[in-house]
Design an enzyme around this catalytic site. Structure first.
Site, PDB file in Angstrom:
ATOM      1  N   GLU A   1     108.642  49.619  80.587  1.00 49.92           N
ATOM      2  CA  GLU A   1     107.995  50.910  80.362  1.00 49.92           C
ATOM      3  C   GLU A   1     107.710  51.682  81.639  1.00 49.92           C
ATOM      4  O   GLU A   1     107.722  52.911  81.633  1.00 49.92           O
ATOM      5  CB  GLU A   1     106.680  50.701  79.589  1.00 49.92           C
ATOM      6  CG  GLU A   1     106.864  50.269  78.145  1.00 49.92           C
ATOM      7  CD  GLU A   1     107.547  51.333  77.300  1.00 49.92           C
ATOM      8  OE1 GLU A   1     107.250  52.529  77.481  1.00 49.92           O
ATOM      9  OE2 GLU A   1     108.387  50.959  76.465  1.00 49.92           O
TER      10      GLU A   1
ATOM     11  N   SER B   1      66.879  27.400  29.742  1.00 48.03           N
ATOM     12  CA  SER B   1      66.114  26.232  30.189  1.00 48.03           C
ATOM     13  C   SER B   1      66.224  25.981  31.688  1.00 48.03           C
ATOM     14  O   SER B   1      65.457  25.179  32.238  1.00 48.03           O
ATOM     15  CB  SER B   1      66.579  24.984  29.436  1.00 48.03           C
ATOM     16  OG  SER B   1      66.324  25.108  28.053  1.00 48.03           O
TER      17      SER B   1
END
Length: 572
Positions: free
Chosen positions: A96, A392
């Site tokens: 690059e 319960s």
């Protein structure tokens, strides 16, 4: 020569001087205008200190392994340059910006070279190829602060920001920002996310060939995507290796080995799979405060809950991956058995289940299952969001523990007989199983066989429904309120229901001999800079006497040994 000719000749120098003056003024005006325009462009450019890219928020399990990566379209995990192998970032420089270490933001020779090679490419002549003239610094300026708009203003701002970057930061800092900023495809921004997306490894483990392949991709993420066109990707990789060899970043042997290496790609489809299902969903909801007060419930205060996905947080949770897997399998097995037993195959509305596994001493939630399967992110979580009548299941908390605290014991005799008539005066209440009442029984027997009248009488002896509401609050059953101030509370008959998480937390207090520890799902949160912004400090409270909790545990053992749970437990 006539007088008029002499006069004209004599005036010529003045005329020329006048013309030159006008031309000079025009040039000055143009230059001033250009300078003012340049200043305007520069002043309107973003400050180079304002870079705040999105970073993925990463969720970890209790062992430090990544569970999920949360991001808002930009999957990015910033890393320090020191953690990136030299052979990786040298590949980016080689392809690059070979003059990166020498230039001051702009590479005029590179611009000229790029123009020449692009021109040769357009003309179809040898040596031509498409090539950009931007330096790494310019690319960072464009990608980090600007847009991709091909306008003169944007290009001028790019040049200005590049020059400012070079003045403000070192080359290493610029390179680090660049490698964390660039896009590689598949939502992967930055070298770490790219390494995980394409090779399923951390950037520190990349080989020369893998680093070169990633470096080659940024020129055209869709063109050189190895998942789409491996041939094109490898061709570009080899071009990077050529540039690295030419720049003496690698020797001939390394070059040969790298060119011969066959890439082993990760599975991008599984890269961000949710490894803890409902638990991860709940963590995301907590972080984003999905329900008002949810984050505050855990003592978490984030400045902007809407930006969690891009805040770059590290979220360390309590989930145990092995227990989570076992919990999910257990629910799946139970649901398959239920389908078979009740013939639900093919029906749309299937039985559901949820599970929470918690460490009673620390409050840490180790596993969470929100339904029979997990098919989508943030789907309905039955462990945390579903309000169901407990029946319960809440008798020990709301009826028997208040009685034990009031001085009753497991041997206290209570009457298994109807307590009252219903409002219409026609029926006995509460009804017992198959309307069989057994008369005087020890309280232990009422727990063992889940006898309704004994539970109601225990509540009456322990202070009535008001005391039951008090215990509901102390044990964290927050959905039980004043509207439930009646004896039906003893049997779990409430207005809104309870969540699996709350009930699990309540029973953890019993198991912890009366010490309630607030649930913990997140142990620590770090910001993008590694600073700890949250650390769990769960509240601990002695809600009942240790002796009461011990007696309750002992009575509940009989439920498994010979009571209502014997059929499924075999007494163990």
């Amino acid at each position: 020569m006539s007088a008029s000719q002499k006069k004209k000749k004599k005036g010529s120098p003045r005329f020329l001087r006048k013309m030159f003056s006008i031309f000079g003024v025009l040039i000055a005006v143009v230059l001033l205008g250009a300078a003012l325009a340049g200043c305007s462009v520069a002043l309107s450019a973003p400050s180079v200190t304002d870079l705040a890219w999105s970073s993925s928020t990463v969720i970890y399990d209790r062992t430090g392994q990544e569970v999920y990566r949360l991001h808002a379209g930009e999957n990015r995990t910033p890393v320090k340059l020191q953690t990136i192998p030299k052979h990786v970032y040298e590949g980016f420089i080689a392809i690059e910006d070979p003059g990166f270490e020498q230039h001051h933001g702009l590479d005029f020779r590179g611009i000229a070279r790029a123009g020449l090679r692009t021109g040769l490419h357009v003309l179809g002549l040898p040596g031509g190829r498409l090539e950009g003239g931007s330096t790494i610094t310019q690319q960072l300026a464009r990608d980090g602060w600007l847009t991709q708009d091909p306008t003169i203003k944007r290009k001028l701002q790019e040049i200005w920001i590049a020059l400012q970057l070079e003045r403000t930061y070192t080359k290493d800092e610029i390179l680090e920002m660049y490698l964390n900023q660039i896009y590689f495809g598949h939502g992967a921004y930055g070298i770490e996310a790219a390494s995980r997306t394409f090779f399923a490894k951390d950037v520190g483990d990349l080989t020369v060939a893998e680093g070169a392949q990633l470096a080659g991709m940024i020129n055209g993420p869709s063109i050189f995507d190895p998942y789409v066109d491996m041939k094109a990707s490898l061709s570009r990789r080899d071009l990077v290796l050529d540039a690295m060899l030419k720049a003496n970043y690698i020797d001939q042997m390394t070059y040969n080995q790298a060119k011969a290496e066959q890439p082993k790609l990760g599975n991008k489809a599984l890269d961000n799979s949710n490894k803890a299902g409902s638990f991860t969903d709940y963590i995301i909801n907590v972080l984003q405060d999905a329900q008002p007060g949810l984050a505050a419930k855990y003592g978490i205060t984030l400045h902007d809950v809407g930006s969690v996905a891009k805040a770059g947080l590290k979220v360390y949770t309590t989930v145990d991956p092995k227990l989570q897997s076992l919990a999910e399998q257990s629910v799946a097995d139970q649901m398959a058995q239920a389908d078979k037993q009740y013939g639900t195959g093919g029906k749309k509305d299937l039985p559901q289940a949820a599970m929470v596994v918690m460490n009673p001493k620390t409050g840490e939630v180790l596993a969470m299952v929100g339904g029979r399967d997990h098919q989508a992110m943030l789907q309905f979580n039955r462990a945390t969001d579903a309000l169901r009548q407990p029946g319960s299941a809440t008798k020990p908390i709301l009826a028997y523990l208040p009685a034990l605290e009031a001085g009753l014991s497991p041997g206290t005799i209570l009457d298994d007989a109807a307590v009252m008539l219903t409002a219409d005066g026609k029926d006995l209440w509460p009804k017992d199983y198959e309307d069989r009442y057994t008369g005087l029984q020890p309280m232990r027997k009422g727990v063992e066989q889940s006898i309704n009248p004994i539970a109601v009488r225990a509540m009456q002896a322990g202070g009535g429904p008001a005391k039951g509401l008090e215990f509901a609050k102390k044990f964290g059953l927050s959905t039980i309120g004043p509207e439930d101030n009646n004896l039906a509370l003893a049997l779990g008959g409430i207005s809104h229901g309870v969540t699996v998480l709350d009930v699990t937390s309540a029973y953890s207090a019993v198991a912890n001999l009366g010490v309630k520890v607030d649930p913990v799902v997140i142990t620590r949160i770090e910001d993008r800079n590694g600073n700890t912004i949250y650390e769990a400090q769960p509240r601990m409270q002695q809600v009942v006497k240790p002796s009461s909790a011990y007696m309750m545990i002992d009575m509940m053992k009989d439920v498994v040994r010979k009571g209502t749970a014997y059929g499924s437990s075999g007494g163990f």
